[in-house]
Design a protein around this motif. Structure first.
Motif, PDB file in Angstrom:
ATOM      1  N   MET A 174      15.347   8.978  -6.544  1.00 31.47           N
ATOM      2  CA  MET A 174      16.445   8.653  -5.632  1.00 31.47           C
ATOM      3  C   MET A 174      16.592   7.145  -5.427  1.00 31.47           C
ATOM      4  O   MET A 174      17.433   6.699  -4.653  1.00 31.47           O
ATOM      5  CB  MET A 174      16.225   9.327  -4.285  1.00 31.47           C
ATOM      6  CG  MET A 174      16.267  10.844  -4.365  1.00 31.47           C
ATOM      7  SD  MET A 174      16.136  11.646  -2.754  1.00 31.47           S
ATOM      8  CE  MET A 174      14.465  11.242  -2.285  1.00 31.47           C
ATOM      9  N   GLY A 175      15.729   6.373  -6.076  1.00 32.85           N
ATOM     10  CA  GLY A 175      15.803   4.924  -5.931  1.00 32.85           C
ATOM     11  C   GLY A 175      15.261   4.410  -4.608  1.00 32.85           C
ATOM     12  O   GLY A 175      15.611   3.315  -4.175  1.00 32.85           O
ATOM     13  N   VAL A 176      14.416   5.208  -3.957  1.00 27.87           N
ATOM     14  CA  VAL A 176      13.845   4.804  -2.671  1.00 27.87           C
ATOM     15  C   VAL A 176      12.526   4.085  -2.929  1.00 27.87           C
ATOM     16  O   VAL A 176      11.607   4.650  -3.522  1.00 27.87           O
ATOM     17  CB  VAL A 176      13.595   6.040  -1.769  1.00 27.87           C
ATOM     18  CG1 VAL A 176      12.908   5.631  -0.469  1.00 27.87           C
ATOM     19  CG2 VAL A 176      14.906   6.768  -1.503  1.00 27.87           C
ATOM     20  N   PRO A 177      12.428   2.822  -2.493  1.00 26.49           N
ATOM     21  CA  PRO A 177      11.163   2.108  -2.698  1.00 26.49           C
ATOM     22  C   PRO A 177      10.075   2.668  -1.789  1.00 26.49           C
ATOM     23  O   PRO A 177      10.344   3.096  -0.672  1.00 26.49           O
ATOM     24  CB  PRO A 177      11.497   0.662  -2.329  1.00 26.49           C
ATOM     25  CG  PRO A 177      12.712   0.730  -1.487  1.00 26.49           C
ATOM     26  CD  PRO A 177      13.439   1.993  -1.852  1.00 26.49           C
ATOM     27  N   TRP A 178       8.851   2.672  -2.272  1.00 29.09           N
ATOM     28  CA  TRP A 178       7.723   3.156  -1.483  1.00 29.09           C
ATOM     29  C   TRP A 178       6.459   2.423  -1.913  1.00 29.09           C
ATOM     30  O   TRP A 178       6.428   1.827  -2.985  1.00 29.09           O
ATOM     31  CB  TRP A 178       7.553   4.670  -1.633  1.00 29.09           C
ATOM     32  CG  TRP A 178       7.282   5.123  -3.041  1.00 29.09           C
ATOM     33  CD1 TRP A 178       8.204   5.361  -4.013  1.00 29.09           C
ATOM     34  CD2 TRP A 178       6.009   5.358  -3.629  1.00 29.09           C
ATOM     35  NE1 TRP A 178       7.585   5.737  -5.177  1.00 29.09           N
ATOM     36  CE2 TRP A 178       6.223   5.748  -4.964  1.00 29.09           C
ATOM     37  CE3 TRP A 178       4.698   5.286  -3.164  1.00 29.09           C
ATOM     38  CZ2 TRP A 178       5.179   6.053  -5.829  1.00 29.09           C
ATOM     39  CZ3 TRP A 178       3.668   5.601  -4.029  1.00 29.09           C
ATOM     40  CH2 TRP A 178       3.920   5.985  -5.344  1.00 29.09           C
ATOM     41  N   VAL A 179       5.479   2.439  -1.044  1.00 32.90           N
ATOM     42  CA  VAL A 179       4.191   1.812  -1.337  1.00 32.90           C
ATOM     43  C   VAL A 179       3.079   2.744  -0.898  1.00 32.90           C
ATOM     44  O   VAL A 179       3.277   3.616  -0.056  1.00 32.90           O
ATOM     45  CB  VAL A 179       4.021   0.446  -0.629  1.00 32.90           C
ATOM     46  CG1 VAL A 179       5.011  -0.568  -1.142  1.00 32.90           C
ATOM     47  CG2 VAL A 179       4.121   0.586   0.875  1.00 32.90           C
ATOM     48  N   GLU A 180       1.925   2.565  -1.471  1.00 27.03           N
ATOM     49  CA  GLU A 180       0.736   3.316  -1.094  1.00 27.03           C
ATOM     50  C   GLU A 180      -0.265   2.333  -0.499  1.00 27.03           C
ATOM     51  O   GLU A 180      -0.479   1.248  -1.055  1.00 27.03           O
ATOM     52  CB  GLU A 180       0.142   3.992  -2.332  1.00 27.03           C
ATOM     53  CG  GLU A 180      -0.981   4.939  -2.012  1.00 27.03           C
ATOM     54  CD  GLU A 180      -1.403   5.725  -3.237  1.00 27.03           C
ATOM     55  OE1 GLU A 180      -2.601   6.058  -3.314  1.00 27.03           O
ATOM     56  OE2 GLU A 180      -0.559   6.003  -4.107  1.00 27.03           O
ATOM     57  N   ALA A 181      -0.841   2.697   0.629  1.00 23.55           N
ATOM     58  CA  ALA A 181      -1.818   1.816   1.279  1.00 23.55           C
ATOM     59  C   ALA A 181      -3.029   1.642   0.369  1.00 23.55           C
ATOM     60  O   ALA A 181      -3.515   2.606  -0.224  1.00 23.55           O
ATOM     61  CB  ALA A 181      -2.249   2.398   2.615  1.00 23.55           C
ATOM     62  N   PRO A 182      -3.497   0.411   0.234  1.00 23.93           N
ATOM     63  CA  PRO A 182      -4.690   0.170  -0.584  1.00 23.93           C
ATOM     64  C   PRO A 182      -5.903   0.907  -0.016  1.00 23.93           C
ATOM     65  O   PRO A 182      -5.975   1.168   1.188  1.00 23.93           O
ATOM     66  CB  PRO A 182      -4.897  -1.348  -0.487  1.00 23.93           C
ATOM     67  CG  PRO A 182      -3.600  -1.897  -0.008  1.00 23.93           C
ATOM     68  CD  PRO A 182      -2.954  -0.822   0.790  1.00 23.93           C
ATOM     69  N   GLU A 183      -6.841   1.230  -0.860  1.00 30.07           N
ATOM     70  CA  GLU A 183      -8.053   1.914  -0.436  1.00 30.07           C
ATOM     71  C   GLU A 183      -8.754   1.101   0.647  1.00 30.07           C
ATOM     72  O   GLU A 183      -8.868  -0.116   0.567  1.00 30.07           O
ATOM     73  CB  GLU A 183      -8.996   2.112  -1.624  1.00 30.07           C
ATOM     74  CG  GLU A 183     -10.186   2.979  -1.296  1.00 30.07           C
ATOM     75  CD  GLU A 183     -11.028   3.289  -2.510  1.00 30.07           C
ATOM     76  OE1 GLU A 183     -12.230   3.497  -2.325  1.00 30.07           O
ATOM     77  OE2 GLU A 183     -10.483   3.314  -3.630  1.00 30.07           O
ATOM     78  N   GLY A 184      -9.192   1.779   1.687  1.00 35.64           N
ATOM     79  CA  GLY A 184      -9.902   1.122   2.774  1.00 35.64           C
ATOM     80  C   GLY A 184      -9.013   0.614   3.888  1.00 35.64           C
ATOM     81  O   GLY A 184      -9.495   0.088   4.882  1.00 35.64           O
ATOM     82  N   ILE A 185      -7.693   0.757   3.737  1.00 40.19           N
ATOM     83  CA  ILE A 185      -6.773   0.323   4.779  1.00 40.19           C
ATOM     84  C   ILE A 185      -6.056   1.550   5.324  1.00 40.19           C
ATOM     85  O   ILE A 185      -5.532   2.368   4.565  1.00 40.19           O
ATOM     86  CB  ILE A 185      -5.745  -0.698   4.243  1.00 40.19           C
ATOM     87  CG1 ILE A 185      -6.472  -1.973   3.819  1.00 40.19           C
ATOM     88  CG2 ILE A 185      -4.694  -1.013   5.299  1.00 40.19           C
ATOM     89  CD1 ILE A 185      -5.570  -3.049   3.280  1.00 40.19           C
ATOM     90  N   GLU A 186      -6.052   1.673   6.634  1.00 41.45           N
ATOM     91  CA  GLU A 186      -5.369   2.772   7.301  1.00 41.45           C
ATOM     92  C   GLU A 186      -3.877   2.710   6.963  1.00 41.45           C
ATOM     93  O   GLU A 186      -3.245   1.654   7.082  1.00 41.45           O
ATOM     94  CB  GLU A 186      -5.590   2.646   8.810  1.00 41.45           C
ATOM     95  CG  GLU A 186      -4.977   3.710   9.643  1.00 41.45           C
ATOM     96  CD  GLU A 186      -5.744   5.022   9.653  1.00 41.45           C
ATOM     97  OE1 GLU A 186      -5.144   6.036  10.050  1.00 41.45           O
ATOM     98  OE2 GLU A 186      -6.921   5.031   9.268  1.00 41.45           O
ATOM     99  N   ALA A 187      -3.305   3.822   6.544  1.00 42.91           N
ATOM    100  CA  ALA A 187      -1.898   3.848   6.126  1.00 42.91           C
ATOM    101  C   ALA A 187      -0.960   3.417   7.248  1.00 42.91           C
ATOM    102  O   ALA A 187       0.020   2.707   7.000  1.00 42.91           O
ATOM    103  CB  ALA A 187      -1.519   5.239   5.636  1.00 42.91           C
ATOM    104  N   GLU A 188      -1.258   3.820   8.485  1.00 41.77           N
ATOM    105  CA  GLU A 188      -0.398   3.432   9.599  1.00 41.77           C
ATOM    106  C   GLU A 188      -0.432   1.921   9.832  1.00 41.77           C
ATOM    107  O   GLU A 188       0.559   1.316  10.197  1.00 41.77           O
ATOM    108  CB  GLU A 188      -0.798   4.171  10.886  1.00 41.77           C
ATOM    109  CG  GLU A 188      -0.390   5.623  10.912  1.00 41.77           C
ATOM    110  CD  GLU A 188      -1.269   6.518  10.040  1.00 41.77           C
ATOM    111  OE1 GLU A 188      -2.422   6.134   9.746  1.00 41.77           O
ATOM    112  OE2 GLU A 188      -0.785   7.591   9.650  1.00 41.77           O
TER     113      GLU A 188
END
Length: 104
Positions: free
Chosen positions: A4-18
């Motif tokens: 859908m062309g929606v940009p997204w990122v994944e939190a790096p290991e060891g960092i809380e996603a929030e």
């Protein structure tokens, strides 16, 4: 999301996603990459971010399910409560976060 062309990122290991997501909503509105984090985890606010939270699913007369959202702006919350950032964080910790159960 990619399709859908929606940009997204994944939190790096060891960092809380929030925490990672909250960082994306900090600063002046015209300079930050995101306006809100869509989450039901209020730790986003503790980390200094602004969030959209799913509140409930309602049905209108046509019986179509609709999701309601409420927006929480970190800076507006602090101003309305008359709190500084460090006071707000202490309050959040006392009430409970992913890292502790809070005081009872």
């Amino acid at each position: 999301l990619n399709g859908m062309g929606v940009p997204w990122v994944e939190a790096p290991e060891g960092i809380e996603a929030e925490e990672y997501a909250a960082i994306l909503t900090r600063g002046p509105a015209d300079k930050r990459p995101c306006d809100y984090v869509l989450s039901n985890d209020s730790d986003v606010l503790m980390f200094g971010g602004s969030m959209l939270r799913t509140m409930k699913v309602t049905k209108d007369e046509s019986k179509t399910a609709k999701t309601a959202y409420i927006a929480y702006n970190h800076d507006e919350i602090l101003a309305a409560c008359g709190l500084k950032r460090d006071q707000f964080v202490r309050l959040c910790v006392a009430l409970g976060t992913d890292f502790n159960t809070g005081i009872t």
